[in-house]
Design a protein around this motif. Structure first.
Motif, PDB file in Angstrom:
ATOM      1  N   PRO A  89       0.836  -0.735   0.249  1.00  0.00           N
ATOM      2  CA  PRO A  89       0.398  -0.204  -0.229  1.00  0.00           C
ATOM      3  C   PRO A  89       0.725   1.141  -0.498  1.00  0.00           C
ATOM      4  CG  PRO A  89       0.042  -1.160   2.059  1.00  0.00           C
ATOM      5  CD  PRO A  89       0.410  -2.207   0.882  1.00  0.00           C
ATOM      6  N   ASN A  90       2.325   1.315   0.470  1.00  0.00           N
ATOM      7  CA  ASN A  90       3.056   2.537   0.035  1.00  0.00           C
ATOM      8  C   ASN A  90       3.479   2.496  -1.423  1.00  0.00           C
ATOM      9  OD1 ASN A  90       1.966   3.346   3.148  1.00  0.00           O
ATOM     10  ND2 ASN A  90       2.807   1.956   4.270  1.00  0.00           N
ATOM     11  N   GLY A  91       3.873   1.460  -2.272  1.00  0.00           N
ATOM     12  CA  GLY A  91       4.294   1.195  -3.250  1.00  0.00           C
ATOM     13  C   GLY A  91       6.187   0.932  -2.951  1.00  0.00           C
ATOM     14  N   LEU A  92       6.737   0.896  -3.444  1.00  0.00           N
ATOM     15  CA  LEU A  92       8.197   0.637  -3.621  1.00  0.00           C
ATOM     16  C   LEU A  92       9.054   1.418  -3.588  1.00  0.00           C
ATOM     17  CD1 LEU A  92       9.735  -2.727  -3.448  1.00  0.00           C
ATOM     18  CD2 LEU A  92       9.171  -2.083  -6.044  1.00  0.00           C
ATOM     19  N   GLU A  93      10.083   1.856  -2.993  1.00  0.00           N
ATOM     20  CA  GLU A  93      11.221   1.989  -2.702  1.00  0.00           C
ATOM     21  C   GLU A  93      12.342   1.988  -4.169  1.00  0.00           C
ATOM     22  OE1 GLU A  93      14.987   3.633  -0.421  1.00  0.00           O
ATOM     23  OE2 GLU A  93      12.632   3.559   0.732  1.00  0.00           O
ATOM     24  N   VAL A  94      12.200   3.446  -4.778  1.00  0.00           N
ATOM     25  CA  VAL A  94      14.168   3.400  -5.680  1.00  0.00           C
ATOM     26  C   VAL A  94      15.133   3.388  -4.574  1.00  0.00           C
ATOM     27  CG1 VAL A  94      14.744   2.763  -8.273  1.00  0.00           C
ATOM     28  CG2 VAL A  94      12.204   2.610  -6.875  1.00  0.00           C
ATOM     29  N   PRO A  95      16.100   3.407  -4.294  1.00  0.00           N
ATOM     30  CA  PRO A  95      16.887   4.114  -3.196  1.00  0.00           C
ATOM     31  C   PRO A  95      18.018   4.761  -4.451  1.00  0.00           C
ATOM     32  CG  PRO A  95      17.359   1.741  -3.585  1.00  0.00           C
ATOM     33  CD  PRO A  95      16.349   1.612  -4.874  1.00  0.00           C
ATOM     34  N   ALA A  96      18.523   5.285  -3.653  1.00  0.00           N
ATOM     35  CA  ALA A  96      19.564   6.666  -4.495  1.00  0.00           C
ATOM     36  C   ALA A  96      20.412   5.671  -5.514  1.00  0.00           C
ATOM     37  CB  ALA A  96      19.854   7.929  -3.691  1.00  0.00           C
ATOM     38  N   GLY A  97      20.208   5.885  -6.517  1.00  0.00           N
ATOM     39  CA  GLY A  97      21.765   5.325  -7.110  1.00  0.00           C
ATOM     40  C   GLY A  97      21.996   3.875  -7.630  1.00  0.00           C
ATOM     41  N   GLY A  98      20.066   3.273  -6.987  1.00  0.00           N
ATOM     42  CA  GLY A  98      19.700   1.732  -7.287  1.00  0.00           C
ATOM     43  C   GLY A  98      18.983   1.716  -8.267  1.00  0.00           C
ATOM     44  N   GLU A  99      18.629   0.284  -7.428  1.00  0.00           N
ATOM     45  CA  GLU A  99      17.509   0.037  -8.518  1.00  0.00           C
ATOM     46  C   GLU A  99      15.954  -0.886  -8.167  1.00  0.00           C
ATOM     47  OE1 GLU A  99      19.503  -2.399 -11.843  1.00  0.00           O
ATOM     48  OE2 GLU A  99      19.231  -4.417 -10.988  1.00  0.00           O
ATOM     49  N   ALA A 100      14.495  -0.998  -8.135  1.00  0.00           N
ATOM     50  CA  ALA A 100      13.975  -2.022  -7.772  1.00  0.00           C
ATOM     51  C   ALA A 100      13.595  -2.848  -9.043  1.00  0.00           C
ATOM     52  CB  ALA A 100      13.286  -1.459  -7.360  1.00  0.00           C
ATOM     53  N   LEU A 101      13.725  -4.149  -9.193  1.00  0.00           N
ATOM     54  CA  LEU A 101      13.600  -4.535  -9.369  1.00  0.00           C
ATOM     55  C   LEU A 101      12.525  -5.924  -9.560  1.00  0.00           C
ATOM     56  CD1 LEU A 101      14.535  -7.369 -12.198  1.00  0.00           C
ATOM     57  CD2 LEU A 101      15.340  -8.485 -10.512  1.00  0.00           C
ATOM     58  N   LEU A 102      11.170  -5.036 -10.337  1.00  0.00           N
ATOM     59  CA  LEU A 102       9.950  -6.052  -9.985  1.00  0.00           C
ATOM     60  C   LEU A 102       9.535  -7.821 -10.948  1.00  0.00           C
ATOM     61  CD1 LEU A 102       9.523  -3.087  -9.837  1.00  0.00           C
ATOM     62  CD2 LEU A 102       7.521  -3.959  -9.837  1.00  0.00           C
ATOM     63  N   ALA A 103       9.847  -9.212 -10.341  1.00  0.00           N
ATOM     64  CA  ALA A 103      10.458 -10.058 -11.321  1.00  0.00           C
ATOM     65  C   ALA A 103       9.439 -11.371 -10.429  1.00  0.00           C
ATOM     66  CB  ALA A 103      11.661 -10.611 -11.468  1.00  0.00           C
ATOM     67  N   PRO A 104       8.945 -12.242 -11.116  1.00  0.00           N
ATOM     68  CA  PRO A 104       8.980 -13.391 -10.642  1.00  0.00           C
ATOM     69  C   PRO A 104       9.102 -13.351  -9.816  1.00  0.00           C
ATOM     70  CG  PRO A 104       8.928 -13.569 -13.295  1.00  0.00           C
ATOM     71  CD  PRO A 104       9.881 -12.654 -12.696  1.00  0.00           C
ATOM     72  N   GLY A 105       8.135 -14.193  -8.868  1.00  0.00           N
ATOM     73  CA  GLY A 105       8.659 -14.990  -7.463  1.00  0.00           C
ATOM     74  C   GLY A 105       8.967 -13.495  -6.375  1.00  0.00           C
ATOM     75  N   GLY A 106       8.718 -12.401  -6.832  1.00  0.00           N
ATOM     76  CA  GLY A 106       9.342 -11.225  -5.743  1.00  0.00           C
ATOM     77  C   GLY A 106       8.453  -9.574  -5.928  1.00  0.00           C
ATOM     78  N   ASN A 107       8.202  -8.655  -6.073  1.00  0.00           N
ATOM     79  CA  ASN A 107       7.527  -7.874  -6.487  1.00  0.00           C
ATOM     80  C   ASN A 107       7.209  -7.675  -7.407  1.00  0.00           C
ATOM     81  OD1 ASN A 107       8.060  -6.765  -3.738  1.00  0.00           O
ATOM     82  ND2 ASN A 107      10.107  -5.468  -4.434  1.00  0.00           N
ATOM     83  N   HIS A 108       6.230  -6.944  -8.042  1.00  0.00           N
ATOM     84  CA  HIS A 108       5.686  -7.307  -9.387  1.00  0.00           C
ATOM     85  C   HIS A 108       4.175  -5.922  -9.771  1.00  0.00           C
ATOM     86  CE1 HIS A 108       3.416 -10.627  -7.635  1.00  0.00           C
ATOM     87  NE2 HIS A 108       2.684 -10.040  -7.454  1.00  0.00           N
ATOM     88  N   ILE A 109       3.706  -5.950 -11.197  1.00  0.00           N
ATOM     89  CA  ILE A 109       2.412  -5.001 -11.074  1.00  0.00           C
ATOM     90  C   ILE A 109       1.773  -6.316 -11.177  1.00  0.00           C
ATOM     91  CG2 ILE A 109       2.125  -3.786 -11.927  1.00  0.00           C
ATOM     92  CD1 ILE A 109       3.840  -2.617 -11.074  1.00  0.00           C
ATOM     93  N   MET A 110       0.385  -6.510 -10.620  1.00  0.00           N
ATOM     94  CA  MET A 110      -0.841  -7.226 -10.426  1.00  0.00           C
ATOM     95  C   MET A 110      -1.520  -6.404 -11.788  1.00  0.00           C
ATOM     96  SD  MET A 110      -0.423  -9.637  -9.444  1.00  0.00           S
ATOM     97  CE  MET A 110      -2.046 -10.727  -9.740  1.00  0.00           C
ATOM     98  N   LEU A 111      -2.142  -6.227 -12.921  1.00  0.00           N
ATOM     99  CA  LEU A 111      -2.955  -6.487 -13.419  1.00  0.00           C
ATOM    100  C   LEU A 111      -4.267  -6.986 -12.927  1.00  0.00           C
ATOM    101  CD1 LEU A 111      -0.853  -6.478 -16.612  1.00  0.00           C
ATOM    102  CD2 LEU A 111      -1.878  -3.968 -15.504  1.00  0.00           C
ATOM    103  N   ILE A 112      -5.222  -6.550 -12.523  1.00  0.00           N
ATOM    104  CA  ILE A 112      -6.636  -7.179 -11.643  1.00  0.00           C
ATOM    105  C   ILE A 112      -7.810  -5.989 -13.249  1.00  0.00           C
ATOM    106  CG2 ILE A 112      -8.098  -7.120  -9.775  1.00  0.00           C
ATOM    107  CD1 ILE A 112      -5.325  -6.065  -7.938  1.00  0.00           C
ATOM    108  N   GLY A 113      -8.955  -7.278 -13.085  1.00  0.00           N
ATOM    109  CA  GLY A 113      -9.366  -7.055 -13.911  1.00  0.00           C
ATOM    110  C   GLY A 113      -9.730  -6.638 -15.113  1.00  0.00           C
ATOM    111  N   LEU A 114      -8.470  -8.090 -16.105  1.00  0.00           N
ATOM    112  CA  LEU A 114      -7.845  -7.504 -17.375  1.00  0.00           C
ATOM    113  C   LEU A 114      -9.307  -7.875 -18.067  1.00  0.00           C
ATOM    114  CD1 LEU A 114      -5.880  -9.853 -17.283  1.00  0.00           C
ATOM    115  CD2 LEU A 114      -5.507  -8.076 -17.211  1.00  0.00           C
ATOM    116  N   LYS A 115      -9.277  -6.540 -18.976  1.00  0.00           N
ATOM    117  CA  LYS A 115     -10.293  -6.090 -20.260  1.00  0.00           C
ATOM    118  C   LYS A 115     -10.484  -7.290 -21.139  1.00  0.00           C
ATOM    119  CE  LYS A 115     -11.236  -1.450 -17.948  1.00  0.00           C
ATOM    120  NZ  LYS A 115     -10.628   0.346 -18.500  1.00  0.00           N
TER     121      LYS A 115
END
Length: 158
Positions: A89-115
């Motif tokens: 609910p508070n989102g995902l931090e992307v550190p200064a000079g760093g990265e956030a990996l959204l990948a299977p088995g970890g953090n990811h984007i959910m598309l809910i109610g596909l049209k």
């Protein structure tokens, strides 16, 4: 040419032509992808690598897509031997000079109610909203349902 520039050029040439890179301010989103869904699926997942070249941390706070009724940022964790998925609910931090990996088995984007189902070969537009950088528009490249490699990243199972 400096060694650093030479390495950057080699890396750029080695990346598949299908790898999409989007930049807005200090945020870069690269290699966005998703897996095809069945004709009856109402949810899908999206994966992307987010890099922050800025001197201050940023936060992925929300996302939207015209292909889904709702989009959430999720995480997966192992609790007592059971894999659990929950929204961040508070989102995902992307550190200064760093990265956030959204990948299977970890953090990811959910598309809910596909049209409509996600089909291999298509691109699904989405907008990632960051606290500092604002909106970053991406397109998830949809690959086959059983695929484990997309764009420039390798992933496991969904």
């Amino acid at each position: 040419m400096t060694p650093r520039i030479a390495l950057a050029l080699i890396a750029a040439l080695a990346a598949p032509a299908s790898a999409q890179i989007t930049r807005h301010g200090s945020i870069t989103a690269a290699g966005a992808w998703s897996r095809a869904t069945s004709s009856r699926a109402s949810i899908g997942a999206g994966y992307v690598t987010v890099r922050n070249t800025g001197a201050q941390a940023d936060r992925l706070v929300s996302a939207t897509s015209p292909r889904a009724a709702k989009v959430e940022i999720h995480t997966m964790s192992l609790d007592d031997g059971i894999m659990r998925m929950r929204p961040l609910p508070n989102g995902l931090e992307v550190p200064a000079g760093g990265e956030a990996l959204l990948a299977p088995g970890g953090n990811h984007i959910m598309l809910i109610g596909l049209k409509s189902p996600l089909k291999a070969g298509e691109r699904v537009p989405a907008t990632l909203r960051f606290a500092r950088a604002g909106d970053v528009r991406i397109q998830f490249k949809v690959v086959g349902a059983g695929s484990t490699v997309a764009g420039v990243r390798q992933g496991g199972h969904q």
